[in-house]
Structure formats: C-alpha cells, structure tokens
Design a protein around this motif. Structure first.
Motif, PDB file in Angstrom:
ATOM      1  N   TYR A   8     -31.050  45.014  -2.105  1.00 21.32           N
ATOM      2  CA  TYR A   8     -31.979  44.820  -0.994  1.00 21.32           C
ATOM      3  C   TYR A   8     -32.325  46.180  -0.416  1.00 21.32           C
ATOM      4  O   TYR A   8     -31.446  47.009  -0.218  1.00 21.32           O
ATOM      5  CB  TYR A   8     -31.358  43.953   0.099  1.00 21.32           C
ATOM      6  CG  TYR A   8     -31.259  42.498  -0.283  1.00 21.32           C
ATOM      7  CD1 TYR A   8     -32.318  41.636  -0.043  1.00 21.32           C
ATOM      8  CD2 TYR A   8     -30.137  41.997  -0.913  1.00 21.32           C
ATOM      9  CE1 TYR A   8     -32.237  40.313  -0.395  1.00 21.32           C
ATOM     10  CE2 TYR A   8     -30.048  40.673  -1.275  1.00 21.32           C
ATOM     11  CZ  TYR A   8     -31.098  39.833  -1.005  1.00 21.32           C
ATOM     12  OH  TYR A   8     -31.031  38.508  -1.358  1.00 21.32           O
ATOM     13  N   VAL A  96     -18.071  36.464  -4.661  1.00 24.80           N
ATOM     14  CA  VAL A  96     -19.351  36.917  -5.230  1.00 24.80           C
ATOM     15  C   VAL A  96     -19.229  38.423  -5.500  1.00 24.80           C
ATOM     16  O   VAL A  96     -18.406  39.108  -4.884  1.00 24.80           O
ATOM     17  CB  VAL A  96     -20.569  36.650  -4.298  1.00 24.80           C
ATOM     18  CG1 VAL A  96     -20.922  35.169  -4.251  1.00 24.80           C
ATOM     19  CG2 VAL A  96     -20.336  37.195  -2.899  1.00 24.80           C
ATOM     20  N   GLY A  98     -21.278  40.722  -4.687  1.00 25.93           N
ATOM     21  CA  GLY A  98     -21.990  41.525  -3.690  1.00 25.93           C
ATOM     22  C   GLY A  98     -23.138  40.691  -3.148  1.00 25.93           C
ATOM     23  O   GLY A  98     -23.059  39.463  -3.142  1.00 25.93           O
ATOM     24  N   LEU A  99     -24.195  41.356  -2.707  1.00 27.58           N
ATOM     25  CA  LEU A  99     -25.361  40.613  -2.221  1.00 27.58           C
ATOM     26  C   LEU A  99     -25.917  39.751  -3.347  1.00 27.58           C
ATOM     27  O   LEU A  99     -25.930  40.181  -4.510  1.00 27.58           O
ATOM     28  CB  LEU A  99     -26.436  41.579  -1.729  1.00 27.58           C
ATOM     29  CG  LEU A  99     -26.111  42.291  -0.415  1.00 27.58           C
ATOM     30  CD1 LEU A  99     -27.151  43.357  -0.111  1.00 27.58           C
ATOM     31  CD2 LEU A  99     -26.031  41.289   0.741  1.00 27.58           C
ATOM     32  N   GLU A 102     -31.632  35.162  -2.223  1.00 31.56           N
ATOM     33  CA  GLU A 102     -31.699  34.256  -1.083  1.00 31.56           C
ATOM     34  C   GLU A 102     -31.396  32.803  -1.438  1.00 31.56           C
ATOM     35  O   GLU A 102     -30.614  32.141  -0.750  1.00 31.56           O
ATOM     36  CB  GLU A 102     -33.082  34.368  -0.431  1.00 31.56           C
ATOM     37  CG  GLU A 102     -33.167  35.604   0.443  1.00 31.56           C
ATOM     38  CD  GLU A 102     -34.588  36.028   0.765  1.00 31.56           C
ATOM     39  OE1 GLU A 102     -35.535  35.523   0.133  1.00 31.56           O
ATOM     40  OE2 GLU A 102     -34.742  36.887   1.651  1.00 31.56           O
ATOM     41  N   PHE A 105     -27.802  32.135  -2.121  1.00 29.65           N
ATOM     42  CA  PHE A 105     -27.078  32.389  -0.867  1.00 29.65           C
ATOM     43  C   PHE A 105     -27.214  31.182   0.075  1.00 29.65           C
ATOM     44  O   PHE A 105     -26.217  30.635   0.562  1.00 29.65           O
ATOM     45  CB  PHE A 105     -27.631  33.656  -0.209  1.00 29.65           C
ATOM     46  CG  PHE A 105     -27.001  34.012   1.101  1.00 29.65           C
ATOM     47  CD1 PHE A 105     -25.680  34.414   1.183  1.00 29.65           C
ATOM     48  CD2 PHE A 105     -27.749  33.968   2.275  1.00 29.65           C
ATOM     49  CE1 PHE A 105     -25.096  34.754   2.399  1.00 29.65           C
ATOM     50  CE2 PHE A 105     -27.177  34.306   3.499  1.00 29.65           C
ATOM     51  CZ  PHE A 105     -25.857  34.696   3.557  1.00 29.65           C
ATOM     52  N   PHE A 106     -28.449  30.743   0.288  1.00 27.52           N
ATOM     53  CA  PHE A 106     -28.669  29.591   1.177  1.00 27.52           C
ATOM     54  C   PHE A 106     -28.035  28.316   0.612  1.00 27.52           C
ATOM     55  O   PHE A 106     -27.526  27.487   1.365  1.00 27.52           O
ATOM     56  CB  PHE A 106     -30.173  29.356   1.365  1.00 27.52           C
ATOM     57  CG  PHE A 106     -30.887  30.470   2.089  1.00 27.52           C
ATOM     58  CD1 PHE A 106     -30.303  31.126   3.159  1.00 27.52           C
ATOM     59  CD2 PHE A 106     -32.171  30.850   1.705  1.00 27.52           C
ATOM     60  CE1 PHE A 106     -30.971  32.147   3.833  1.00 27.52           C
ATOM     61  CE2 PHE A 106     -32.843  31.864   2.377  1.00 27.52           C
ATOM     62  CZ  PHE A 106     -32.251  32.511   3.437  1.00 27.52           C
ATOM     63  N   PRO A 115     -20.009  32.887   0.750  1.00 23.08           N
ATOM     64  CA  PRO A 115     -19.794  33.896  -0.281  1.00 23.08           C
ATOM     65  C   PRO A 115     -19.097  35.138   0.273  1.00 23.08           C
ATOM     66  O   PRO A 115     -19.540  35.712   1.270  1.00 23.08           O
ATOM     67  CB  PRO A 115     -21.221  34.240  -0.744  1.00 23.08           C
ATOM     68  CG  PRO A 115     -22.100  33.900   0.410  1.00 23.08           C
ATOM     69  CD  PRO A 115     -21.415  32.807   1.188  1.00 23.08           C
ATOM     70  N   SER A 174     -34.375  35.243   8.493  1.00 19.46           N
ATOM     71  CA  SER A 174     -33.253  36.168   8.294  1.00 19.46           C
ATOM     72  C   SER A 174     -32.988  36.990   9.557  1.00 19.46           C
ATOM     73  O   SER A 174     -31.871  37.467   9.770  1.00 19.46           O
ATOM     74  CB  SER A 174     -33.499  37.076   7.093  1.00 19.46           C
ATOM     75  OG  SER A 174     -34.546  37.971   7.368  1.00 19.46           O
ATOM     76  N   TYR A 177     -30.396  35.147  11.472  1.00 19.03           N
ATOM     77  CA  TYR A 177     -29.069  35.418  10.911  1.00 19.03           C
ATOM     78  C   TYR A 177     -28.562  36.765  11.424  1.00 19.03           C
ATOM     79  O   TYR A 177     -27.414  36.897  11.874  1.00 19.03           O
ATOM     80  CB  TYR A 177     -29.179  35.429   9.386  1.00 19.03           C
ATOM     81  CG  TYR A 177     -27.862  35.469   8.642  1.00 19.03           C
ATOM     82  CD1 TYR A 177     -27.233  34.292   8.241  1.00 19.03           C
ATOM     83  CD2 TYR A 177     -27.251  36.679   8.308  1.00 19.03           C
ATOM     84  CE1 TYR A 177     -26.043  34.315   7.531  1.00 19.03           C
ATOM     85  CE2 TYR A 177     -26.055  36.709   7.603  1.00 19.03           C
ATOM     86  CZ  TYR A 177     -25.456  35.531   7.218  1.00 19.03           C
ATOM     87  OH  TYR A 177     -24.270  35.553   6.517  1.00 19.03           O
ATOM     88  N   GLU A 182     -24.645  38.021  12.343  1.00 17.63           N
ATOM     89  CA  GLU A 182     -24.214  39.407  12.108  1.00 17.63           C
ATOM     90  C   GLU A 182     -24.010  40.210  13.399  1.00 17.63           C
ATOM     91  O   GLU A 182     -23.066  40.992  13.487  1.00 17.63           O
ATOM     92  CB  GLU A 182     -25.226  40.143  11.222  1.00 17.63           C
ATOM     93  CG  GLU A 182     -25.294  39.632   9.793  1.00 17.63           C
ATOM     94  CD  GLU A 182     -24.033  39.915   8.951  1.00 17.63           C
ATOM     95  OE1 GLU A 182     -23.118  40.604   9.437  1.00 17.63           O
ATOM     96  OE2 GLU A 182     -23.980  39.422   7.819  1.00 17.63           O
TER      97      GLU A 182
HETATM   98  N1  HBI Z   1     -25.649  37.755  -0.198  1.00 15.66           N
HETATM   99  N2  HBI Z   1     -23.388  37.974  -0.605  1.00 15.66           N
HETATM  100  C1  HBI Z   1     -24.403  37.926   0.265  1.00 15.66           C
HETATM  101  N3  HBI Z   1     -24.128  38.061   1.589  1.00 15.66           N
HETATM  102  C2  HBI Z   1     -25.134  38.019   2.503  1.00 15.66           C
HETATM  103  O1  HBI Z   1     -24.879  38.132   3.711  1.00 15.66           O
HETATM  104  C3  HBI Z   1     -26.465  37.857   2.060  1.00 15.66           C
HETATM  105  C4  HBI Z   1     -26.679  37.714   0.675  1.00 15.66           C
HETATM  106  N4  HBI Z   1     -27.927  37.541   0.225  1.00 15.66           N
HETATM  107  C5  HBI Z   1     -29.058  37.439   1.123  1.00 15.66           C
HETATM  108  C6  HBI Z   1     -28.707  37.658   2.531  1.00 15.66           C
HETATM  109  N5  HBI Z   1     -27.501  37.827   2.932  1.00 15.66           N
HETATM  110  C7  HBI Z   1     -29.735  37.703   3.620  1.00 15.66           C
HETATM  111  O2  HBI Z   1     -30.811  38.490   3.233  1.00 15.66           O
HETATM  112  C8  HBI Z   1     -30.176  36.294   4.006  1.00 15.66           C
HETATM  113  O3  HBI Z   1     -30.299  36.210   5.412  1.00 15.66           O
HETATM  114  C9  HBI Z   1     -31.447  35.908   3.375  1.00 15.66           C
END
Ligand code: HBI
Ligand code: FE
Length: 280
Positions: A8, A96, A98-99, A102, A105-106, A115, A174, A177, A182
């Motif tokens: 990202y 997981v 790492g990132l 979306e 993740f959702f 995750p 986001s 979130y 966060e």
């Molecule tokens: N993936 N592992 C992980 N942790 C996150 O917090 C995360 C992600 N992917 C997307 C994301 N967060 C945010 O961009 C979402 O709010 C979309």
C-alpha cells in the motif's frame, strides 16, 4: 497456494512477509519454530515498555483485557490466545504474511477472524515501523476483541467494507477504520484515553495523543471522519473522540450507501484542517 505480495502506498523495498505460504484467503499458519531468540526478545522488550505506559493513557477496557494475550516474555502462540478469545467473544486470530488486499481483509473481519501479521520488526525498528508487525497486530488490536461491543463493531466494519468495495467507497470507509480502530480516543469519566491500536502500540504517540496540546481532538462524527484524509508516517494531527464503544456499534448500523453518495460531492478535510465550531 501462494499469493502475490501486497503493497500500500509508496515503499522503497518489497514487503518482507512470505506471501508464498498463504492460501486463497491470505491466511497462513503461524510458523512458531521460525522465531529466533532475538524475535522473542524484541517482543518481550516491546511489551514491557508499552505496558508500563498504559496507566492513565489507555482505555480501561484495553488494560483489563491485555493479560488475556498470555505470554509477555516471548511471542505468544496464536492457538493459546484463540482458546481464550473464542470463549470471550467468538472471535479468533489468524496468521497473515502482512498487509492483505481489501476484500480478503474485510471477509476475514466479517467472519470474526482478525488477521495478525506473523513476523516481528528488527531491533533497528524498535521505536518505529510503518507497516503492521506482530507486535502492533497482537498488542494493539487483539485486547479489545475481548470486549463484546467493540468486537461486534469490528465485525460490522468488515461487513460494511464488503459493501463499500462494491460501491467503490473503500477510501471513505477506511478513514473510519483509521480514526477509530487505529487512532481512536475515548472520553472516560476520569479523562481522555486511547483505544486505537496504532496509538496503543506506539511509545511516542500514546502520550502524545492523550496529553499533547498540539493535535486537534473532535467528537467522532461519521461524515467528518470519512472526509478527513490521514497521514501514515507521522503522529495524527486530528483525533476523533467517542464516549463509549456502543457509539461505534450504533454509528455503523445504518446503510452507508446514501452517505457515500452525499460525500462524493463534498470537499475533503486535510489531516490538520481545524474545525473552529467544535474544537475541544
Ligand atoms: N491487511 N493484514 C492487514 N491488516 C490491515 O490492517 C489491513 C490490511 N489490508 C487492508 C487494510 N488494512 C486497510 O486498508 C483497510 O481499511 C481497507
Ligand atoms: Fe492496525
């Protein structure tokens, strides 16, 4: 098996997680044997520093639930945490690399699976790391998943994320979130406290967010939050404050589709835009 790495924003180096190990849902078993003594020591030192900072700065619900993570002198096993977490709120954590994108993740959140990145930062990154590692994900996020109301909010956020994806509104959602899960602050009877994982896992931002006169602190308001851009590489310029976790759950009950439509025509706020009317 094996997924492409996920990045990202701008980054000068590739993500360090091993995406070749993960399945179609981007989860992977925690490779506990792969942790080195240095990894365990890094976790122990991070835990020790951060837990000492919590009194007077972290939300009561967070402090109460932190011992449920178990081991503090080494990286905990996800299985051990899951025995307690499942009994408390029917959530579980999954590994997981790492990132992740979306939609997966959702999907995990909507299914009450959180995750958790399974690797830990290097000693050189002890004070600051941009991307989430196991310390941020476990210490920052998991304690409040033991709180029934907060846990239900996170699931509802995941369900809303899947809808937002279909509507092209992930960026707006986001921000919610970002400014709650966060970087959220909560007004307790005895004063302002942090409940956001990005704050609670940071030795610098925890005292800053709660006590510094510099940042703006606004009462959480859905549309103001969704219109506010954020910076990922500095302390926040604006924090949004809730009165209780029910507020988060109730706020996410309505269908957001009409809100996204309305916001599409409205200007955004810079991360540091001041709100004269409601500044606290
Ligand atoms: N993936 N592992 C992980 N942790 C996150 O917090 C995360 C992600 N992917 C997307 C994301 N967060 C945010 O961009 C979402 O709010 C979309
Ligand atoms: Fe996080």
């Amino acid at each position: 098996m094996g997924q492409a790495p996920v990045v990202y924003g701008q980054s000068s180096r590739p993500p360090r997680g091993d995406y070749g190990r993960c399945g179609a849902d981007y989860t992977c078993p925690q490779d506990f044997a792969a942790y080195t003594p240095q990894d365990h020591d890094t976790y122990r030192r991070l835990y020790e520093r951060q837990s000492a900072l919590l009194p007077g700065l972290a939300a009561d619900a967070f402090i109460a639930a932190l011992p449920s993570l178990g081991a503090r002198d080494r990286i905990p096993r996800f299985d051990e945490i899951n025995e307690r977490l499942w009994r408390a709120t029917r959530w579980e954590i999954v590994g997981v690399p790492g990132l992740i994108p979306e939609v997966p993740f959702f999907t995990l959140l909507a299914n009450r699976k959180f995750p958790v990145t399974d690797w830990i930062r290097t000693p050189e990154e002890f004070d600051y790391i941009v991307e989430p590692d196991i310390f941020h994900d476990l210490f920052g996020h998991v304690p409040l998943l033991f709180n029934p109301v907060f846990a239900d909010y996170v699931q509802r956020y995941g369900q809303g994320g899947l809808k937002a994806h279909g509507l092209g509104a992930c960026e707006l959602l986001s921000r919610l979130y970002w400014y709650t899960i966060e970087f959220g602050l909560i007004r307790q009877p005895d004063g302002l406290r942090a409940y956001g994982a990005g704050i609670l896992s940071s030795a610098g931002e925890l005292p800053y967010s709660v006590t510094s006169p510099e940042p703006q602190r606004l009462p959480l308001q859905l549309e103001r939050t969704m219109r506010t851009r954020y910076q990922i590489d500095s302390f926040q310029k604006t924090y949004f404050v809730i009165d209780d976790f029910e507020q988060l759950f109730d706020m996410t009950a309505p269908d957001f589709a009409p809100i996204y439509q309305r916001l599409a025509g409205q200007p955004e706020f810079a991360a540091d835009a001041r709100d004269a009317a409601v500044a606290a």
